[in-house]
Scaffold this motif. Structure first.
Motif, short mmCIF file in Angstrom:
data_model
loop_
_atom_site.label_atom_id
_atom_site.label_comp_id
_atom_site.label_asym_id
_atom_site.label_seq_id
_atom_site.Cartn_x
_atom_site.Cartn_y
_atom_site.Cartn_z
N VAL A 4 0.87 -1.16 0.00
CA VAL A 4 0.00 0.00 0.00
C VAL A 4 0.92 1.22 0.00
CG1 VAL A 4 -1.74 1.28 1.29
CG2 VAL A 4 -1.82 -1.22 1.23
N ILE A 5 0.77 2.08 -1.02
CA ILE A 5 1.67 3.22 -1.19
C ILE A 5 0.85 4.50 -1.36
CG2 ILE A 5 3.50 4.21 -2.64
CD1 ILE A 5 4.04 1.34 -3.66
N PRO A 6 1.11 5.53 -0.57
CA PRO A 6 0.44 6.81 -0.81
C PRO A 6 0.78 7.32 -2.22
CG PRO A 6 1.54 6.82 1.32
CD PRO A 6 1.99 5.58 0.60
N PHE A 7 -0.22 7.85 -2.91
CA PHE A 7 -0.09 8.28 -4.30
C PHE A 7 -0.46 9.76 -4.39
CE2 PHE A 7 -1.81 9.03 -8.51
CZ PHE A 7 -0.91 8.36 -9.34
N MET A 49 5.74 10.75 -15.70
CA MET A 49 4.68 9.78 -15.99
C MET A 49 4.40 8.97 -14.72
SD MET A 49 4.60 6.58 -18.68
CE MET A 49 4.93 7.56 -20.11
N GLN A 50 5.49 8.59 -14.04
CA GLN A 50 5.37 7.87 -12.77
C GLN A 50 6.71 7.94 -12.06
OE1 GLN A 50 5.02 3.54 -12.81
NE2 GLN A 50 3.53 3.69 -11.16
N ALA A 51 6.68 8.20 -10.78
CA ALA A 51 7.91 8.26 -9.99
C ALA A 51 7.64 7.72 -8.59
CB ALA A 51 8.42 9.69 -9.91
N THR A 52 8.71 7.30 -7.95
CA THR A 52 8.64 6.88 -6.55
C THR A 52 9.75 7.58 -5.78
OG1 THR A 52 9.96 4.90 -6.97
CG2 THR A 52 7.57 4.64 -6.97
N PHE A 53 9.45 7.87 -4.53
CA PHE A 53 10.45 8.45 -3.64
C PHE A 53 10.15 7.96 -2.23
CE2 PHE A 53 6.97 11.45 -3.75
CZ PHE A 53 6.90 12.05 -2.51
N THR A 54 11.14 8.08 -1.36
CA THR A 54 10.95 7.67 0.03
C THR A 54 11.27 8.84 0.94
OG1 THR A 54 13.21 6.84 0.28
CG2 THR A 54 11.53 5.25 -0.43
N ILE A 55 10.53 8.89 2.04
CA ILE A 55 10.79 9.83 3.13
C ILE A 55 10.91 8.97 4.38
CG2 ILE A 55 9.91 11.73 4.52
CD1 ILE A 55 8.38 12.71 2.04
N LYS A 56 12.12 8.90 4.94
CA LYS A 56 12.37 8.09 6.14
C LYS A 56 11.85 6.66 5.97
CE LYS A 56 14.22 11.03 9.10
NZ LYS A 56 15.55 10.81 9.64
N GLY A 57 12.05 6.08 4.79
CA GLY A 57 11.66 4.70 4.54
C GLY A 57 10.23 4.52 4.06
N GLN A 58 9.39 5.56 4.15
CA GLN A 58 8.01 5.47 3.66
C GLN A 58 8.02 5.76 2.16
OE1 GLN A 58 4.73 4.73 4.99
NE2 GLN A 58 4.44 4.77 2.77
N MET A 61 4.37 7.32 -4.27
CA MET A 61 4.34 7.32 -5.72
C MET A 61 3.73 8.64 -6.15
SD MET A 61 2.37 4.67 -8.29
CE MET A 61 3.36 3.28 -7.76
N CYS A 62 4.18 9.16 -7.30
CA CYS A 62 3.57 10.40 -7.78
C CYS A 62 3.61 10.47 -9.30
CB CYS A 62 4.23 11.62 -7.16
SG CYS A 62 5.91 11.94 -7.67
N ILE A 63 2.77 11.35 -9.83
CA ILE A 63 2.70 11.60 -11.26
C ILE A 63 2.44 13.09 -11.49
CG2 ILE A 63 1.75 9.31 -11.80
CD1 ILE A 63 -1.00 10.75 -12.27
N ASP A 64 2.70 13.52 -12.72
CA ASP A 64 2.18 14.79 -13.21
C ASP A 64 0.97 14.43 -14.05
OD1 ASP A 64 3.96 16.83 -12.31
OD2 ASP A 64 5.47 16.12 -13.72
N SER A 65 -0.19 14.91 -13.65
CA SER A 65 -1.40 14.61 -14.41
C SER A 65 -1.35 15.33 -15.75
CB SER A 65 -2.64 15.06 -13.64
OG SER A 65 -3.80 14.81 -14.42
N ASN A 66 -1.68 14.60 -16.80
CA ASN A 66 -1.74 15.22 -18.12
C ASN A 66 -3.14 15.77 -18.39
OD1 ASN A 66 -2.90 12.69 -18.32
ND2 ASN A 66 -2.11 12.25 -20.34
N VAL A 67 -4.03 15.64 -17.40
CA VAL A 67 -5.39 16.18 -17.49
C VAL A 67 -5.53 17.22 -16.39
CG1 VAL A 67 -7.84 15.63 -17.25
CG2 VAL A 67 -6.30 13.99 -18.36
N LYS A 68 -6.05 18.39 -16.72
CA LYS A 68 -6.29 19.42 -15.70
C LYS A 68 -7.59 19.09 -14.97
CE LYS A 68 -5.79 23.35 -13.55
NZ LYS A 68 -4.93 23.42 -12.42
N HIS A 69 -7.47 18.85 -13.67
CA HIS A 69 -8.63 18.50 -12.86
C HIS A 69 -9.10 19.72 -12.08
CE1 HIS A 69 -8.20 14.20 -13.61
NE2 HIS A 69 -6.90 14.40 -13.52
#
Length: 132
Positions: A4-7, A49-58, A61-69
């Motif tokens: 389970v990964i925060p997105f 398009m898709q990336a992952t990073f960690t903060i203190k081991g957590q 996942m993140c993206i740049d949306s290609n759709v303006k919400h």
């Protein structure tokens, strides 16, 4: 079931800037992967398009949306950080607050002698607590 990964979905091409900012502020944090949109793909070339990073081991996942919400982030979901020292909580709070918005200034709220809640310049909500 897998992990389970925060997105986090960023708009206006801010994902990489946000990841660089967060990993520069908090030790033991790093960008672990970035896949970018290429030419003639559905997103702006070079954005995330898709990336992952960690903060203190957590992991995040993140993206740049290609759709303006018509929506963005909400304080109902926040990143909660236990800080070890007053210097650490003060530095992190003020760094994250730059360009953002204070929701609860650092103070004694009864449940914690030193606590602060804010939205950063990217709209991400952070709760910072002195762990002592």
């Amino acid at each position: 079931m897998g992990k389970v990964i925060p997105f986090l979905m960023f708009q206006e091409g801010k994902a990489e800037e946000a990841m660089n900012f967060y990993t520069s502020l908090i030790s033991d944090s790093e960008i672990t992967s970035i896949v970018r949109y290429g030419a003639n793909e559905s997103g702006d070339e070079g954005t995330v398009m898709q990336a992952t990073f960690t903060i203190k081991g957590q992991e995040f996942m993140c993206i740049d949306s290609n759709v303006k919400h018509q929506f963005s982030f909400t304080p109902s979901f926040s990143i909660y950080v236990d800080c070890d020292t007053e210097e650490e909580i003060n530095n992190l709070y003020h760094s994250l607050l730059d360009g953002g918005q204070a929701l609860m200034p650092i103070g004694d709220y009864g449940f914690s002698k030193r606590f602060g809640w804010l939205n950063d310049q990217f709209g991400i909500s952070w709760q910072l607590n002195l762990a002592k």
